[in-house]
Scaffold this motif. Sequence first.
Motif, PDB file in Angstrom:
ATOM      1  N   VAL A 318       0.859  -1.175   0.000  1.00  0.00           N
ATOM      2  CA  VAL A 318       0.000   0.000   0.000  1.00  0.00           C
ATOM      3  C   VAL A 318       0.900   1.231   0.000  1.00  0.00           C
ATOM      4  O   VAL A 318       1.749   1.391   0.879  1.00  0.00           O
ATOM      5  CB  VAL A 318      -0.925   0.026   1.235  1.00  0.00           C
ATOM      6  CG1 VAL A 318      -1.809   1.263   1.216  1.00  0.00           C
ATOM      7  CG2 VAL A 318      -1.787  -1.238   1.284  1.00  0.00           C
ATOM      8  N   GLU A 319       0.727   2.099  -1.002  1.00  0.00           N
ATOM      9  CA  GLU A 319       1.589   3.261  -1.159  1.00  0.00           C
ATOM     10  C   GLU A 319       0.781   4.549  -1.087  1.00  0.00           C
ATOM     11  O   GLU A 319      -0.296   4.661  -1.686  1.00  0.00           O
ATOM     12  CB  GLU A 319       2.321   3.197  -2.493  1.00  0.00           C
ATOM     13  CG  GLU A 319       3.250   1.993  -2.640  1.00  0.00           C
ATOM     14  CD  GLU A 319       3.874   1.919  -4.008  1.00  0.00           C
ATOM     15  OE1 GLU A 319       5.083   2.209  -4.127  1.00  0.00           O
ATOM     16  OE2 GLU A 319       3.151   1.585  -4.963  1.00  0.00           O
ATOM     17  N   THR A 320       1.299   5.543  -0.366  1.00  0.00           N
ATOM     18  CA  THR A 320       0.747   6.885  -0.355  1.00  0.00           C
ATOM     19  C   THR A 320       1.840   7.838  -0.814  1.00  0.00           C
ATOM     20  O   THR A 320       2.934   7.407  -1.180  1.00  0.00           O
ATOM     21  CB  THR A 320       0.262   7.289   1.049  1.00  0.00           C
ATOM     22  OG1 THR A 320       1.391   7.556   1.892  1.00  0.00           O
ATOM     23  CG2 THR A 320      -0.576   6.182   1.693  1.00  0.00           C
ATOM     24  N   ASN A 321       1.565   9.127  -0.753  1.00  0.00           N
ATOM     25  CA  ASN A 321       2.546  10.101  -1.203  1.00  0.00           C
ATOM     26  C   ASN A 321       3.795  10.135  -0.332  1.00  0.00           C
ATOM     27  O   ASN A 321       4.850  10.597  -0.774  1.00  0.00           O
ATOM     28  CB  ASN A 321       1.923  11.499  -1.236  1.00  0.00           C
ATOM     29  CG  ASN A 321       0.843  11.613  -2.287  1.00  0.00           C
ATOM     30  OD1 ASN A 321       0.844  10.875  -3.265  1.00  0.00           O
ATOM     31  ND2 ASN A 321      -0.082  12.529  -2.087  1.00  0.00           N
ATOM     32  N   ALA A 322       3.682   9.670   0.914  1.00  0.00           N
ATOM     33  CA  ALA A 322       4.832   9.784   1.815  1.00  0.00           C
ATOM     34  C   ALA A 322       5.091   8.536   2.636  1.00  0.00           C
ATOM     35  O   ALA A 322       6.146   8.423   3.254  1.00  0.00           O
ATOM     36  CB  ALA A 322       4.625  10.974   2.761  1.00  0.00           C
ATOM     37  N   VAL A 333       4.063  -7.167   8.947  1.00  0.00           N
ATOM     38  CA  VAL A 333       3.775  -5.857   8.386  1.00  0.00           C
ATOM     39  C   VAL A 333       4.951  -4.927   8.656  1.00  0.00           C
ATOM     40  O   VAL A 333       5.581  -4.995   9.713  1.00  0.00           O
ATOM     41  CB  VAL A 333       2.473  -5.261   8.972  1.00  0.00           C
ATOM     42  CG1 VAL A 333       2.579  -5.072  10.485  1.00  0.00           C
ATOM     43  CG2 VAL A 333       2.115  -3.941   8.304  1.00  0.00           C
ATOM     44  N   ALA A 334       5.267  -4.091   7.659  1.00  0.00           N
ATOM     45  CA  ALA A 334       6.318  -3.085   7.788  1.00  0.00           C
ATOM     46  C   ALA A 334       5.790  -1.780   7.227  1.00  0.00           C
ATOM     47  O   ALA A 334       5.160  -1.758   6.164  1.00  0.00           O
ATOM     48  CB  ALA A 334       7.576  -3.527   7.038  1.00  0.00           C
ATOM     49  N   VAL A 335       6.052  -0.679   7.948  1.00  0.00           N
ATOM     50  CA  VAL A 335       5.537   0.634   7.553  1.00  0.00           C
ATOM     51  C   VAL A 335       6.630   1.676   7.745  1.00  0.00           C
ATOM     52  O   VAL A 335       7.342   1.673   8.757  1.00  0.00           O
ATOM     53  CB  VAL A 335       4.306   1.038   8.388  1.00  0.00           C
ATOM     54  CG1 VAL A 335       3.773   2.386   7.935  1.00  0.00           C
ATOM     55  CG2 VAL A 335       3.212  -0.009   8.305  1.00  0.00           C
ATOM     56  N   GLY A 336       6.785   2.586   6.771  1.00  0.00           N
ATOM     57  CA  GLY A 336       7.753   3.659   6.922  1.00  0.00           C
ATOM     58  C   GLY A 336       7.656   4.656   5.789  1.00  0.00           C
ATOM     59  O   GLY A 336       6.992   4.412   4.769  1.00  0.00           O
ATOM     60  N   ALA A 337       8.320   5.805   5.947  1.00  0.00           N
ATOM     61  CA  ALA A 337       8.381   6.831   4.894  1.00  0.00           C
ATOM     62  C   ALA A 337       9.525   6.491   3.953  1.00  0.00           C
ATOM     63  O   ALA A 337      10.429   7.291   3.703  1.00  0.00           O
ATOM     64  CB  ALA A 337       8.564   8.209   5.509  1.00  0.00           C
ATOM     65  N   VAL A 338       9.482   5.264   3.425  1.00  0.00           N
ATOM     66  CA  VAL A 338      10.564   4.706   2.620  1.00  0.00           C
ATOM     67  C   VAL A 338       9.984   3.904   1.466  1.00  0.00           C
ATOM     68  O   VAL A 338       8.812   3.510   1.496  1.00  0.00           O
ATOM     69  CB  VAL A 338      11.460   3.784   3.481  1.00  0.00           C
ATOM     70  CG1 VAL A 338      12.160   4.579   4.570  1.00  0.00           C
ATOM     71  CG2 VAL A 338      10.635   2.653   4.097  1.00  0.00           C
ATOM     72  N   PRO A 339      10.785   3.617   0.433  1.00  0.00           N
ATOM     73  CA  PRO A 339      10.317   2.768  -0.667  1.00  0.00           C
ATOM     74  C   PRO A 339      10.252   1.301  -0.252  1.00  0.00           C
ATOM     75  O   PRO A 339      10.811   0.891   0.775  1.00  0.00           O
ATOM     76  CB  PRO A 339      11.352   3.002  -1.766  1.00  0.00           C
ATOM     77  CG  PRO A 339      12.586   3.422  -1.035  1.00  0.00           C
ATOM     78  CD  PRO A 339      12.122   4.188   0.154  1.00  0.00           C
ATOM     79  N   GLU A 340       9.614   0.503  -1.090  1.00  0.00           N
ATOM     80  CA  GLU A 340       9.373  -0.916  -0.783  1.00  0.00           C
ATOM     81  C   GLU A 340      10.629  -1.716  -0.476  1.00  0.00           C
ATOM     82  O   GLU A 340      10.629  -2.540   0.445  1.00  0.00           O
ATOM     83  CB  GLU A 340       8.595  -1.555  -1.943  1.00  0.00           C
ATOM     84  CG  GLU A 340       8.175  -2.996  -1.712  1.00  0.00           C
ATOM     85  CD  GLU A 340       9.225  -3.994  -2.215  1.00  0.00           C
ATOM     86  OE1 GLU A 340       9.138  -5.171  -1.842  1.00  0.00           O
ATOM     87  OE2 GLU A 340      10.123  -3.555  -2.968  1.00  0.00           O
ATOM     88  N   PRO A 341      11.766  -1.513  -1.182  1.00  0.00           N
ATOM     89  CA  PRO A 341      12.959  -2.314  -0.862  1.00  0.00           C
ATOM     90  C   PRO A 341      13.423  -2.160   0.584  1.00  0.00           C
ATOM     91  O   PRO A 341      13.945  -3.112   1.175  1.00  0.00           O
ATOM     92  CB  PRO A 341      14.004  -1.788  -1.848  1.00  0.00           C
ATOM     93  CG  PRO A 341      13.211  -1.288  -3.004  1.00  0.00           C
ATOM     94  CD  PRO A 341      11.973  -0.693  -2.399  1.00  0.00           C
ATOM     95  N   VAL A 342      13.265  -0.988   1.154  1.00  0.00           N
ATOM     96  CA  VAL A 342      13.667  -0.777   2.545  1.00  0.00           C
ATOM     97  C   VAL A 342      12.748  -1.553   3.484  1.00  0.00           C
ATOM     98  O   VAL A 342      13.193  -2.122   4.484  1.00  0.00           O
ATOM     99  CB  VAL A 342      13.662   0.726   2.891  1.00  0.00           C
ATOM    100  CG1 VAL A 342      14.122   0.949   4.335  1.00  0.00           C
ATOM    101  CG2 VAL A 342      14.557   1.496   1.928  1.00  0.00           C
ATOM    102  N   LEU A 343      11.463  -1.606   3.149  1.00  0.00           N
ATOM    103  CA  LEU A 343      10.531  -2.404   3.950  1.00  0.00           C
ATOM    104  C   LEU A 343      10.893  -3.883   3.878  1.00  0.00           C
ATOM    105  O   LEU A 343      10.844  -4.600   4.884  1.00  0.00           O
ATOM    106  CB  LEU A 343       9.092  -2.195   3.465  1.00  0.00           C
ATOM    107  CG  LEU A 343       8.522  -0.778   3.527  1.00  0.00           C
ATOM    108  CD1 LEU A 343       7.066  -0.787   3.076  1.00  0.00           C
ATOM    109  CD2 LEU A 343       8.633  -0.205   4.932  1.00  0.00           C
ATOM    110  N   ALA A 344      11.245  -4.341   2.667  1.00  0.00           N
ATOM    111  CA  ALA A 344      11.618  -5.743   2.491  1.00  0.00           C
ATOM    112  C   ALA A 344      12.842  -6.082   3.333  1.00  0.00           C
ATOM    113  O   ALA A 344      12.906  -7.151   3.963  1.00  0.00           O
ATOM    114  CB  ALA A 344      11.881  -6.024   1.011  1.00  0.00           C
TER     115      ALA A 344
END
Length: 353
Positions: A318-322, A333-344
């Motif tokens: 799930v992506e938002t503007n920030a 589950v992983a959440v942050g103001a970062v792109p998907e690779p950082v969550l992975a």
Amino acid sequence: MKATNPRTRAVAIAVTGTAVGAVGLGVLAVPAGAGEAPELPEVEPQALVESVLRSEAPALAGTVAVNNDLGLPAVGGMPALSAESGRVFYDGEGRVRLGLDEDRGEQTLVNDGEQVWAYNSAEHSVATFALPGGDHAPEAGHGAPSDPAAAARTLVELARETSTVTVDGTATVADRAAYELVLTPKPEERTLLREVRVAVDAETRLPLRLAAHTHGTTEPVAEIGFTDLDLGPQPAELFEFTPPEGAEVTELDKREQQRSAAPEALAGLRTVGEGWDTVLVARVPGEARAQLSGGEGGDLLARVGTRVEGEYGSGFLVETNAVTALLTDDGRVAVGAVPEPVLAEALASRGDR
């Protein structure tokens, strides 16, 4: 105290945690509108940062406005966070009253110095817990969850370690002259945010406005700040609370207090990384996952997210503007103001698949 079912207790914990966090953020405060840039003496960025870290919040009353352009998907039956404004009262010694206006009613939080109370008018329910006492009690103005100055100091202190700090002119916020302190991620930081701007009161050095910006945009994606602010003593009765007649009251035990900043639906909540790259990771129990994948609205995750696969397995992004969130089929589950690779990477670091 009345007995409550698990769902009510989970809601009570979440409301309490949200309200406690909002007290700190509420006075970090969104602007009352674009005011003229006042003329102020020049100040070195690091000197401004140090003055913010040393600042102590005086007694005050203010109206706080919230605005966000995160780009959250619109889903019928699941309204977005609707708090757009609120009132904050602080006695200068650690006691706080906060009222958040929402579509369905008002959330009220009162910290009377010994007990924290969170009242949800729509549910007519109250969650409460005792503040730690004795030698472990936080001093007023130095780390109490209800202390706005402590929240501001923590934010600036953590961000400056991984940021380039500058002063970009001045601003008028809530009819008060302020410096514009800008925190920009250092090149090695992997984040969706371009900068965070903090309007710092020229007289008191208290943050009056907080605005987050992403790349390629001129307007902030999230903003919170004062629209009016009055400094001075506040009536003592504002910091007293008696549950309304007929309200369902839930008293949180010590264990629940410690995890009150997150809904009960999340287990093992912790952070991975630091600075702008920080990611929140947790595990969603099976019942909660079932609610996300079914219910009256159908498969919610499929409606708001994109099906993805990776070393973490498969799940939804799930992506938002920030902000980006990644929920795997096995409940991580992983959440942050970062792109998907950082969550992975954050999910891989847990090693608990």
